[in-house]
Design an enzyme around this catalytic site. Structure first.
Site, PDB file in Angstrom:
ATOM      1  N   GLN A 137      18.376  23.072 -15.807  1.00  0.00           N
ATOM      2  CA  GLN A 137      17.734  21.784 -15.552  1.00  0.00           C
ATOM      3  C   GLN A 137      17.317  21.125 -16.865  1.00  0.00           C
ATOM      4  O   GLN A 137      16.477  21.677 -17.580  1.00  0.00           O
ATOM      5  CB  GLN A 137      16.508  22.022 -14.678  1.00  0.00           C
ATOM      6  CG  GLN A 137      15.764  20.779 -14.273  1.00  0.00           C
ATOM      7  CD  GLN A 137      14.527  21.133 -13.463  1.00  0.00           C
ATOM      8  OE1 GLN A 137      13.801  22.062 -13.810  1.00  0.00           O
ATOM      9  NE2 GLN A 137      14.284  20.423 -12.401  1.00  0.00           N
ATOM     10  N   GLY A 138      17.875  19.979 -17.178  1.00  0.00           N
ATOM     11  CA  GLY A 138      17.590  19.288 -18.436  1.00  0.00           C
ATOM     12  C   GLY A 138      16.745  18.044 -18.211  1.00  0.00           C
ATOM     13  O   GLY A 138      17.254  16.929 -18.276  1.00  0.00           O
ATOM     14  N   GLU A 154      12.185  21.829  -5.716  1.00  0.00           N
ATOM     15  CA  GLU A 154      11.609  22.754  -6.699  1.00  0.00           C
ATOM     16  C   GLU A 154      10.173  23.120  -6.321  1.00  0.00           C
ATOM     17  O   GLU A 154       9.742  24.257  -6.469  1.00  0.00           O
ATOM     18  CB  GLU A 154      11.643  22.100  -8.082  1.00  0.00           C
ATOM     19  CG  GLU A 154      11.220  23.019  -9.204  1.00  0.00           C
ATOM     20  CD  GLU A 154      11.439  22.409 -10.577  1.00  0.00           C
ATOM     21  OE1 GLU A 154      11.637  21.182 -10.666  1.00  0.00           O
ATOM     22  OE2 GLU A 154      11.397  23.169 -11.561  1.00  0.00           O
ATOM     23  N   ASN A 176       0.021  21.977 -12.426  1.00  0.00           N
ATOM     24  CA  ASN A 176      -0.846  21.876 -11.250  1.00  0.00           C
ATOM     25  C   ASN A 176      -1.837  20.719 -11.359  1.00  0.00           C
ATOM     26  O   ASN A 176      -2.267  20.172 -10.341  1.00  0.00           O
ATOM     27  CB  ASN A 176      -1.555  23.216 -11.025  1.00  0.00           C
ATOM     28  CG  ASN A 176      -0.593  24.214 -10.383  1.00  0.00           C
ATOM     29  OD1 ASN A 176       0.609  23.965 -10.303  1.00  0.00           O
ATOM     30  ND2 ASN A 176      -1.121  25.328  -9.916  1.00  0.00           N
TER      31      ASN A 176
HETATM   32  C1  LIG Z   1       8.542  28.994 -17.400  1.00  0.00           C
HETATM   33  C2  LIG Z   1       8.896  27.539 -17.577  1.00  0.00           C
HETATM   34  C3  LIG Z   1      10.167  27.125 -17.250  1.00  0.00           C
HETATM   35  C4  LIG Z   1      10.511  25.775 -17.450  1.00  0.00           C
HETATM   36  N1  LIG Z   1      11.803  25.407 -17.171  1.00  0.00           N
HETATM   37  C5  LIG Z   1      12.168  24.124 -17.379  1.00  0.00           C
HETATM   38  C6  LIG Z   1      13.531  23.734 -17.133  1.00  0.00           C
HETATM   39  O1  LIG Z   1      14.371  24.535 -16.749  1.00  0.00           O
HETATM   40  N2  LIG Z   1      13.866  22.454 -17.367  1.00  0.00           N
HETATM   41  C7  LIG Z   1      12.969  21.521 -17.794  1.00  0.00           C
HETATM   42  O2  LIG Z   1      13.351  20.369 -17.937  1.00  0.00           O
HETATM   43  N3  LIG Z   1      11.682  21.858 -18.053  1.00  0.00           N
HETATM   44  C8  LIG Z   1      11.268  23.143 -17.860  1.00  0.00           C
HETATM   45  N4  LIG Z   1       9.963  23.529 -18.124  1.00  0.00           N
HETATM   46  C9  LIG Z   1       9.051  22.552 -18.719  1.00  0.00           C
HETATM   47  C10 LIG Z   1       7.985  22.062 -17.756  1.00  0.00           C
HETATM   48  O3  LIG Z   1       8.547  21.200 -16.800  1.00  0.00           O
HETATM   49  C11 LIG Z   1       6.900  21.379 -18.591  1.00  0.00           C
HETATM   50  O4  LIG Z   1       6.292  22.364 -19.390  1.00  0.00           O
HETATM   51  C12 LIG Z   1       5.847  20.722 -17.721  1.00  0.00           C
HETATM   52  O5  LIG Z   1       6.379  19.621 -17.031  1.00  0.00           O
HETATM   53  C13 LIG Z   1       4.649  20.231 -18.574  1.00  0.00           C
HETATM   54  O6  LIG Z   1       5.079  19.442 -19.624  1.00  0.00           O
HETATM   55  P1  LIG Z   1       4.607  19.745 -21.128  1.00  0.00           P
HETATM   56  O7  LIG Z   1       4.864  21.181 -21.410  1.00  0.00           O
HETATM   57  O8  LIG Z   1       5.226  18.733 -22.005  1.00  0.00           O
HETATM   58  O9  LIG Z   1       3.030  19.580 -21.121  1.00  0.00           O
HETATM   59  P2  LIG Z   1       2.226  18.201 -21.184  1.00  0.00           P
HETATM   60  O10 LIG Z   1       2.835  17.218 -20.265  1.00  0.00           O
HETATM   61  O11 LIG Z   1       2.071  17.815 -22.611  1.00  0.00           O
HETATM   62  O12 LIG Z   1       0.824  18.620 -20.592  1.00  0.00           O
HETATM   63  C14 LIG Z   1      -0.157  19.334 -21.359  1.00  0.00           C
HETATM   64  C15 LIG Z   1      -1.403  19.516 -20.484  1.00  0.00           C
HETATM   65  O13 LIG Z   1      -1.966  18.220 -20.148  1.00  0.00           O
HETATM   66  C16 LIG Z   1      -2.075  18.093 -18.724  1.00  0.00           C
HETATM   67  N5  LIG Z   1      -1.789  16.710 -18.320  1.00  0.00           N
HETATM   68  C17 LIG Z   1      -0.771  15.925 -18.752  1.00  0.00           C
HETATM   69  N6  LIG Z   1      -0.818  14.711 -18.139  1.00  0.00           N
HETATM   70  C18 LIG Z   1      -1.867  14.751 -17.284  1.00  0.00           C
HETATM   71  C19 LIG Z   1      -2.420  13.823 -16.349  1.00  0.00           C
HETATM   72  N7  LIG Z   1      -1.898  12.599 -16.157  1.00  0.00           N
HETATM   73  N8  LIG Z   1      -3.496  14.216 -15.622  1.00  0.00           N
HETATM   74  C20 LIG Z   1      -4.058  15.441 -15.786  1.00  0.00           C
HETATM   75  N9  LIG Z   1      -3.572  16.374 -16.656  1.00  0.00           N
HETATM   76  C21 LIG Z   1      -2.501  16.021 -17.394  1.00  0.00           C
HETATM   77  C22 LIG Z   1      -1.025  19.043 -18.159  1.00  0.00           C
HETATM   78  O14 LIG Z   1      -1.349  19.420 -16.846  1.00  0.00           O
HETATM   79  C23 LIG Z   1      -1.086  20.192 -19.149  1.00  0.00           C
HETATM   80  O15 LIG Z   1      -2.143  21.063 -18.823  1.00  0.00           O
HETATM   81  C24 LIG Z   1       9.567  24.850 -17.952  1.00  0.00           C
HETATM   82  C25 LIG Z   1       8.272  25.282 -18.260  1.00  0.00           C
HETATM   83  C26 LIG Z   1       7.941  26.614 -18.090  1.00  0.00           C
HETATM   84  C27 LIG Z   1       6.536  27.045 -18.451  1.00  0.00           C
END
Ligand SMILES: Cc1cc2nc3c(=O)[nH]c(=O)nc-3n(C[C@H](O)[C@H](O)[C@H](O)COP(=O)(O)OP(=O)(O)OC[C@H]3O[C@@H](n4cnc5c(N)ncnc54)[C@H](O)[C@@H]3O)c2cc1C
Length: 381
Positions: A125-126, A245, A364
């Site tokens: 998934q990209g 998902e 979450n």
């Molecule tokens: C094990 C694992 C597998 C994954 N696999 C994939 C994959 O296959 N493909 C893919 O595309 N991605 C994948 N991901 C990425 C995942 O989708 C992202 O990590 C996730 O969407 C959070 O984005 P971020 O890491 O950029 O954190 P950020 O978006 O920077 O968030 C950082 C923190 O701020 C909080 N936050 C951000 N915005 C808000 C808001 N509006 N209100 C309240 N809190 C907020 C978040 O909840 C988090 O605690 C994976 C992640 C993990 C851990």
């Protein structure tokens, strides 16, 4: 309300159980997030496919059994009960495939689904990018029209791509209209990772596994035939994938029922500390509650009422339950909890992965926002 399975469903359960008991690999395969483990898992997926257990709910022409959603749930319960290997094909089979059934052309369905079912082609998934995680609509990777060749040219970077280091294909969102903002002007592409201009760089995890990847696109050509849904309308297509998902297909209740049962076995093996007994009972009750809640959801889905934003509620429940169950296991194991080899090592590995549950599939915190606004109807501010 009739909560019993039909004789045909019970027969299906017995058949699945017998086949799994005879075929599940022992000892357990190495982690599917290592190169060696991934190859072993693909071999297992092929065994499943040959027995027509890889995609039971799909049409027979794609390798399935035309099984009902109820039978699929039964299969999942038996699969986890048997301690069968984690499905390294899951992002294809459980996330992309439902979206291809809904939005794909007949040509795409015939071309892609059989190879996905057999494990010949594996999908990652990209979506996430260095600056677009929770804020997925902030995607900056681009798709430029190439009319001469009849397709698009992709540039940019994706990150946190689960098993991207080993998969053959990627589904992803790219900004195809540079003037459009946020959710508009995005297109959903199906990309062959062996195409010229793709660079896959593995990212080693803290636990030593190496399946995560960053994927770079440098003028990568993708033909029109590999656009899923309408160009510029990729957001709606992506939200269908997201529903799978967070909701029903990726984390069926069988997974948590099996963990609860293993916790009970562990409790008996490690002595019965009354202080932990109540938490054990709570874990079992919660797993069972998730099972019944899923039955209610499936009843509505079968009647044509998709779960929608409720899948965010479901994701909150299973991800937090998974953490609680693994924390309890580590407490039961006490000073054995940190052993990295031997019969108990799976609990620490499972705990480390459970900690990621509140992050992947949309964090979450974001799910709580969705529940507040779209399930409870609370104001945005
Ligand atoms: C094990 C694992 C597998 C994954 N696999 C994939 C994959 O296959 N493909 C893919 O595309 N991605 C994948 N991901 C990425 C995942 O989708 C992202 O990590 C996730 O969407 C959070 O984005 P971020 O890491 O950029 O954190 P950020 O978006 O920077 O968030 C950082 C923190 O701020 C909080 N936050 C951000 N915005 C808000 C808001 N509006 N209100 C309240 N809190 C907020 C978040 O909840 C988090 O605690 C994976 C992640 C993990 C851990």
């Amino acid at each position: 309300m009739d909560l019993t399975f039909s004789p045909a469903e019970e027969q299906f359960r017995a058949d699945c159980r017998a086949w799994l008991e005879a075929n599940v690999p022992r000892p357990a395969l190495p982690s599917g997030d290592t190169r060696e483990g991934f190859a072993a898992h693909i071999e297992w997926e092929r065994t499943l496919f040959d027995a027509r257990y890889a995609v039971v709910s799909w049409p027979e022409r794609y390798g399935g059994r035309d099984a009902s959603l109820w039978e699929w749930l039964v299969f999942e319960e038996e699969y986890y009960r048997a301690g069968a290997p984690q499905r390294v094909t899951q992002n294809g089979i459980f996330l992309l495939a439902p979206t291809i059934f809904e939005f794909g052309t007949p040509e795409q369905q015939d071309r892609i689904l059989p190879k996905m079912a057999s494990g010949e082609q594996t999908w990652c998934q990209g979506w996430s990018e260095p600056n677009a995680g929770s804020d997925l609509a902030g995607i900056r990777s681009t798709a430029r029209r190439d009319d001469a060749r009849g397709g698009f040219r992709l540039d940019g970077q994706k990150t946190w791509t689960t098993r991207g280091a080993f998969c053959t294909h990627l589904f992803g969102l790219f900004r195809s209209d540079p003037d459009a903002e946020r959710h508009r002007g995005l297109t959903y592409f199906l990309v062959d990772l062996s195409a010229p201009g793709v660079t896959v760089r593995p990212v080693e995890r803290l636990d030593g596994d190496e399946g995560f990847a960053e994927v770079f696109f440098d003028d990568v050509f993708v033909p029109d035939a590999d656009v899923l849904g309408e160009p510029e309308h990729g957001w709606a297509v992506a939200m269908a994938t997201t529903g799978s998902e967070r909701g029903l297909t990726l984390r069926s209740p069988g997974r948590f029922m099996a963990t609860a049962q293993r916790l009970i076995d562990l409790f008996h093996e490690k002595g019965d500390d009354p202080a932990l007994r109540d938490r054990l009972i709570d874990a079992y009750v919660d797993a069972e509650a998730y099972r019944w809640q899923t039955f209610a959801t499936v009843t509505r889905v079968v009647e044509g009422d998709p779960p929608g934003a409720e899948s965010s509620l479901v994701k909150l429940f299973w991800s937090e339950l998974d953490v609680r169950m693994h924390e309890l296991a580590l407490e039961l194991l006490s000073d054995h909890a940190e052993l990295v080899d031997g019969e108990f090592a799976q609990w620490m590995k499972g705990y480390q992965f459970a900690l990621a549950g509140p992050i992947y599939a949309g964090t979450n915190e974001i799910q709580r926002n969705v529940v507040a606004e779209r399930v409870l109807g609370l104001p945005r501010r």
